[in-house]
Design a protein around this motif. Structure first.
Motif, short mmCIF file in Angstrom:
data_model
loop_
_atom_site.label_atom_id
_atom_site.label_comp_id
_atom_site.label_asym_id
_atom_site.label_seq_id
_atom_site.Cartn_x
_atom_site.Cartn_y
_atom_site.Cartn_z
N LYS B 212 0.82 -1.21 0.00
CA LYS B 212 0.00 0.00 0.00
C LYS B 212 0.85 1.26 0.00
N LEU B 213 1.99 1.20 0.65
CA LEU B 213 2.83 2.40 0.77
C LEU B 213 3.76 2.58 -0.43
N ALA B 214 3.88 1.56 -1.26
CA ALA B 214 4.75 1.68 -2.45
C ALA B 214 4.18 2.73 -3.39
N SER B 215 4.99 3.72 -3.70
CA SER B 215 4.50 4.88 -4.44
C SER B 215 5.36 5.11 -5.68
N SER B 216 5.41 6.35 -6.17
CA SER B 216 6.09 6.62 -7.44
C SER B 216 7.58 6.26 -7.42
N GLY B 217 8.22 6.41 -6.26
CA GLY B 217 9.64 6.07 -6.18
C GLY B 217 9.86 4.58 -6.42
N PHE B 218 9.07 3.76 -5.74
CA PHE B 218 9.17 2.31 -5.95
C PHE B 218 8.78 1.95 -7.37
N ARG B 219 7.73 2.60 -7.85
CA ARG B 219 7.24 2.31 -9.20
C ARG B 219 8.35 2.49 -10.25
#
Lengths: 283, 283
Positions: B212-219
Motif C-alpha cells: 500500500k505504501l509503495a509509491s512513485s519512487g518504488f514504481r
C-alpha cells in the motif's frame, strides 16, 4: 475545530510545504507560511502558496489552529520542542516527515495543551523547492497518519480532513510499522538508485561510452538519486535499523542472482516471479 | 544499395520489430514481416507495421536487400546460421539484440556473400508485443552499430541509413566495449529492479502495508522488472562476464553504504555525489 475554520501554518515552503499550501486554498480559513528569508516569503505569497508568509517561527504559529511541519526530518526534530512554547494551547501539530519513530517520540514530550500526530504523504518528486510545488502533488497518494499518546481524537480528525482536502487517502499505522515499510518501499529504492549512479560513475571512468548508452531504463532506475540531499540524509539517519534490514535483504538477493547466472531454468523462474509481482503492483 | 531502394524484411514483430516497421514507412521500397502465426501476420498488416507479413522465414527473406532480426538474443543466435542459406548473396543482415559479442561471432561464420553488422538501439519499454509498438520508439535514441569482419562498407552505410530513418543516432563501437557498457547501464538496472521486487515481496509477506505504501519512487525504480522475460533471460545468459563484473561492483557499493550509515558526514558527501552525477546525466 474543523479544517474550514482553521488557520493553518505551514513551516517550510519547499516542494511538500508549497504544494500543501497550494492544495489547501479554499479548504481552510487562512494559510500562513514560515520560511527562512524575506525573499522566500515574497515568493510564496506571489505564487499563492499561502495567504501570508513570515520569517519568524513565533509569529508564524502564534495564531495557528493547525501547524504543519514540512521540513527535512532532523529539522522537524529540532522544531518540535520549540513549538511547545510557541503554539497556543488547543492547537494541533502534524508533520510531513518521511520517518516517524523519532518524530512521534519528540511529539510525546510536548506540553499538555498541544495535540500532535505524525503524518507522511507517500508522494514526492526527485526535484525540490517551491518552484516545483503544485496543487496536485498529493492527489491520489496514501497519507500515512501515525498516532501517538498526544493524538487526541480532534487531532486525528483534523489530520484526516487535511489529507482529504489535498486529495490523499489517509491510512493509520504505528510508527515502527511505518518506518520498516518505508525502508523497503522508499529508502531502499533511493539507496539502489544512488548506488547505481556511483557504480556507473566508477565504470564510466574507464569508458565514457557508458554515459552515452544510458537510456530510459537507467534514467528511471536512477531517478531517486536526484532527490533532495538534506531530506535523504535525515531519512537515512533517523531510520537506520530498518534501512539496515532492507539493505541486508537486498545483499542476500544479489547473492541469489549471482548464483542463478549458473542455472538458466531457475534464473528464468526468478525473472518471471519479478515480472509477475511488478505487474500486479502497477498495471 | 540505398535504403530507399531496399526491400527490408523484419524477423520478429514484437515491440522492437513492430516499431521498426512503423518507423520505416516511406523510407524503403517494401517492408516484409516474418512472424510466427497467420494471426500475427494479419495483425501486423492491419496495423501497417509492414506491407506484407509471412510465417515462413525462407519466403520472408528471399527477396530482402536488408534483413533485420528483431527477436530475443538466443533466437537471433539460432536464426543467423539458417539465414546463411536463405538470404540472397549481396544482401545485408543486421540485428537489434541487446548483447553483441555472441551475435557478431555468429555473423562472422556466415557464408561469403552475406554482409552483416550488429545493431542495438538504446530504447525500449517495460511492455512488449506488437500492440505496444509505435513509430516514435527509436526517435532520439542512440543506435549502437557493432562492426565485425563481415561488415562491408555497404553494410555499415545501410545500417547508418536505417538508424537515421527511424530517428536514431548511430554510434559505432566494438562488441566487447558495447557489452560491458550495457551491463552497467542496462542489465544492472534491470537486475536491481527485479531484485527489489523480490525483496519487497519477501518483506511484504510479514506486513501487507508495504504494497500500500509503495509509491512513485518504488514504481520507477522497479519499472524494468516488468520487462519481457524471454528478452531479459537471453540478455543475462549471453553477457555473463560483464553482468558479473557489474554485480560485483554493486555489491561493493552496498558494503560502502552500510558503513556510511555510521558516518553522517561521509554519507552526506556520498548522497551529494550521487545527486550531482544523476543531475548531470539527466537534466
Amino acid at each position: 475545530m474543523r479544517l474550514k475554520d482553521a488557520t493553518v501554518s505551514i513551516v517550510g515552503m519547499g516542494l511538500m510545504g508549497g504544494s500543501m499550501g497550494l492544495a489547501l486554498e479554499g479548504f481552510c480559513k487562512a494559510r500562513v507560511g514560515v520560511v527562512r528569508s524575506a525573499e522566500a516569503a515574497k515568493e510564496a505569497e506571489r505564487l499563492g502558496a499561502v495567504d501570508c508568509a513570515v520569517t519568524e517561527l513565533a509569529s508564524g504559529v502564534a495564531e495557528a489552529d493547525l501547524v504543519v511541519l514540512a521540513t527535512p526530518v532532523r529539522t522537524i526534530l529540532s522544531l518540535i520542542p520549540e513549538l511547545g512554547s510557541l503554539m497556543r494551547p488547543g492547537a494541533v501539530l502534524i508533520d510531513l516527515g518521511s520517518t516517524k519513530a523519532e518524530i512521534v517520540a519528540a511529539m510525546e514530550r510536548l506540553p499538555d495543551g498541544i495535540a500532535a500526530i505524525g503524518g507522511h504523504p507517500m508522494c514526492g518528486k526527485e526535484t525540490s523547492g517551491l518552484q516545483e510545488a503544485n496543487a496536485d502533488l498529493y492527489r491520489g497518494a496514501i497519507f500515512a497518519l501515525v498516532p501517538c499518546s498526544r493524538s487526541t481524537p480532534e487531532a486525528a480528525s483534523l489530520a484526516r480532513e487535511l489529507a482529504q482536502a489535498v486529495g490523499a487517502r489517509s491510512l493509520a499505522l504505528d510508527a515502527e510499522r511505518h518506518d520498516r515499510a518505508v525502508a523497503f518501499v522508499s529508502h531502499l529504492p533511493y539507496l539502489l538508485a544512488a548506488a547505481l549512479t556511483h557504480v556507473e560513475a566508477g565504470a564510466a571512468k574507464d569508458d565514457s561510452v557508458l554515459d552515452k548508452l544510458a537510456s530510459s531504463g537507467f534514467r528511471d532506475t536512477s531517478r531517486l538519486a536526484a532527490s533532495d540531499k538534506n531530506m535523504m540524509l535525515d531519512i537515512l539517519l533517523t531510520n537506520r535499523q530498518a534501512v539496515e534490514e532492507a539493505l541486508a535483504a537486498f545483499e542476500a538477493e544479489i547473492s541469489v542472482v549471482r548464483k542463478l547466472l549458473d542455472a538458466p531454468e531457475d534464473l528464468k523462474e526468478w525473472i518471471e516471479r519479478a515480472q509477475g509481482k511488478r505487474r500486479t503492483m502497477f498495471q
